[in-house]
Design a protein around this motif. Structure first.
Motif, PDB file in Angstrom:
ATOM      1  N   GLN A 192     -13.910  -3.519  24.161  1.00 35.77           N
ATOM      2  CA  GLN A 192     -15.006  -4.654  23.845  1.00 35.77           C
ATOM      3  C   GLN A 192     -15.273  -5.734  25.218  1.00 35.77           C
ATOM      4  O   GLN A 192     -16.473  -5.968  25.672  1.00 35.77           O
ATOM      5  CB  GLN A 192     -14.673  -5.486  22.448  1.00 35.77           C
ATOM      6  N   CYS A 193     -14.097  -5.917  25.769  1.00 34.90           N
ATOM      7  CA  CYS A 193     -13.978  -6.734  26.917  1.00 34.90           C
ATOM      8  C   CYS A 193     -14.840  -6.094  28.005  1.00 34.90           C
ATOM      9  O   CYS A 193     -15.601  -6.779  28.908  1.00 34.90           O
ATOM     10  CB  CYS A 193     -12.797  -7.322  27.374  1.00 34.90           C
ATOM     11  N   PHE A 202     -19.977  -5.637  31.490  1.00 36.91           N
ATOM     12  CA  PHE A 202     -21.152  -5.152  32.167  1.00 36.91           C
ATOM     13  C   PHE A 202     -22.223  -5.846  31.627  1.00 36.91           C
ATOM     14  O   PHE A 202     -23.415  -6.083  32.333  1.00 36.91           O
ATOM     15  CB  PHE A 202     -21.130  -3.694  32.014  1.00 36.91           C
ATOM     16  N   VAL A 203     -22.403  -6.244  30.304  1.00 33.40           N
ATOM     17  CA  VAL A 203     -23.519  -7.333  30.048  1.00 33.40           C
ATOM     18  C   VAL A 203     -23.418  -8.519  30.813  1.00 33.40           C
ATOM     19  O   VAL A 203     -24.817  -9.065  30.933  1.00 33.40           O
ATOM     20  CB  VAL A 203     -23.525  -7.413  28.322  1.00 33.40           C
ATOM     21  N   ALA A 204     -22.526  -9.091  30.907  1.00 32.98           N
ATOM     22  CA  ALA A 204     -22.345 -10.270  31.731  1.00 32.98           C
ATOM     23  C   ALA A 204     -22.668 -10.263  33.108  1.00 32.98           C
ATOM     24  O   ALA A 204     -22.947 -11.071  33.789  1.00 32.98           O
ATOM     25  CB  ALA A 204     -20.697 -10.823  31.524  1.00 32.98           C
ATOM     26  N   LEU A 205     -22.506  -9.087  33.649  1.00 34.24           N
ATOM     27  CA  LEU A 205     -22.965  -8.719  35.203  1.00 34.24           C
ATOM     28  C   LEU A 205     -24.540  -8.655  35.440  1.00 34.24           C
ATOM     29  O   LEU A 205     -25.050  -9.273  36.137  1.00 34.24           O
ATOM     30  CB  LEU A 205     -22.321  -7.522  35.559  1.00 34.24           C
ATOM     31  N   LYS A 220     -21.979  -5.004  17.068  1.00 33.14           N
ATOM     32  CA  LYS A 220     -23.174  -5.467  17.701  1.00 33.14           C
ATOM     33  C   LYS A 220     -23.462  -4.235  18.758  1.00 33.14           C
ATOM     34  O   LYS A 220     -22.382  -3.488  19.231  1.00 33.14           O
ATOM     35  CB  LYS A 220     -22.714  -6.525  18.605  1.00 33.14           C
ATOM     36  N   GLU A 221     -24.567  -4.079  19.098  1.00 31.43           N
ATOM     37  CA  GLU A 221     -25.115  -3.124  19.957  1.00 31.43           C
ATOM     38  C   GLU A 221     -25.862  -3.601  21.137  1.00 31.43           C
ATOM     39  O   GLU A 221     -26.782  -4.638  20.861  1.00 31.43           O
ATOM     40  CB  GLU A 221     -25.858  -1.636  19.449  1.00 31.43           C
ATOM     41  N   GLU A 235     -30.974  -6.618  25.043  1.00 29.69           N
ATOM     42  CA  GLU A 235     -30.855  -7.359  23.944  1.00 29.69           C
ATOM     43  C   GLU A 235     -29.794  -6.993  23.088  1.00 29.69           C
ATOM     44  O   GLU A 235     -29.374  -5.756  23.006  1.00 29.69           O
ATOM     45  CB  GLU A 235     -32.229  -7.051  23.429  1.00 29.69           C
ATOM     46  N   VAL A 236     -29.228  -7.683  22.503  1.00 29.24           N
ATOM     47  CA  VAL A 236     -28.102  -7.755  21.273  1.00 29.24           C
ATOM     48  C   VAL A 236     -28.526  -7.398  19.765  1.00 29.24           C
ATOM     49  O   VAL A 236     -29.428  -8.362  19.747  1.00 29.24           O
ATOM     50  CB  VAL A 236     -27.042  -8.859  21.508  1.00 29.24           C
ATOM     51  N   ARG A 237     -28.333  -6.512  19.400  1.00 30.77           N
ATOM     52  CA  ARG A 237     -28.727  -6.356  17.973  1.00 30.77           C
ATOM     53  C   ARG A 237     -27.387  -5.919  17.382  1.00 30.77           C
ATOM     54  O   ARG A 237     -26.378  -5.564  17.610  1.00 30.77           O
ATOM     55  CB  ARG A 237     -29.636  -5.288  17.832  1.00 30.77           C
ATOM     56  N   THR A 238     -27.430  -6.228  15.810  1.00 33.12           N
ATOM     57  CA  THR A 238     -26.555  -5.670  14.867  1.00 33.12           C
ATOM     58  C   THR A 238     -26.621  -4.387  14.913  1.00 33.12           C
ATOM     59  O   THR A 238     -27.778  -3.847  14.553  1.00 33.12           O
ATOM     60  CB  THR A 238     -26.483  -6.485  13.555  1.00 33.12           C
ATOM     61  N   ALA A 239     -25.626  -3.621  14.955  1.00 32.41           N
ATOM     62  CA  ALA A 239     -25.616  -2.129  14.857  1.00 32.41           C
ATOM     63  C   ALA A 239     -25.796  -1.705  13.182  1.00 32.41           C
ATOM     64  O   ALA A 239     -25.344  -2.394  12.302  1.00 32.41           O
ATOM     65  CB  ALA A 239     -24.208  -1.378  15.242  1.00 32.41           C
TER      66      ALA A 239
END
Length: 142
Positions: A57-58, A63-66, A136-137, A72-76
């Motif tokens: 997860q980290c 990669f999202v933080a970069l 989350k995805e 966009e973040v959605r609930t899977a």
């Protein structure tokens, strides 16, 4: 101008703005430091068998933080299970609350200026993801 042509033009414009936003994020928004912190933390967590899911997860967060612009973040759809709930509870207790509070603080600091508002929005997006990442995805916009 046809609808397909105008939607293609809008899509290309959004992609260009995301690229510019990501470049500015890396240089001025601390994106490279966030990436390194998440990535190194993920690698260290993966050294233990119990820490592998948290380490993965980290690494995903790194990669999202970069490159957060255009994401966009959605609930899977399969996030309703008790496993993701338990993993999120453990995540929050171990350090997720502090990571989320850090992004919230940086988001508030960035929101003070008009120029920093796009960076603040990305930090606020990372708050929800870093607080409870399991279930989350991350999807590309567009």
């Amino acid at each position: 101008m046809t609808d397909s042509h105008s939607s293609l033009l809008i899509s290309e414009t959004i992609e260009s703005m995301s690229t510019i936003g990501n470049i500015l994020w890396i240089i001025f928004g601390g994106g490279i430091f966030l990436f390194l912190e998440y990535f190194i933390g993920g690698i260290l967590l993966c050294l233990t068998i119990i820490g592998i899911p948290f380490g993965l997860q980290c690494i995903r967060l790194s990669f999202v933080a970069l490159l957060p612009f255009g994401k966009e973040v959605r609930t899977a759809e399969a996030a309703d299970g008790c496993l993701s709930l338990m993993m999120n509870i453990i995540w929050i207790l171990i350090g997720g609350i502090w990571i989320a509070l850090t992004h919230l603080l940086f988001g508030l600091i960035c929101a003070i200026t008009i120029i920093g508002i796009p960076f603040a929005m990305q930090h606020f997006k990372l708050v929800s993801l870093s607080f409870a990442p399991f279930g989350k995805e991350i999807r590309d916009n567009g």
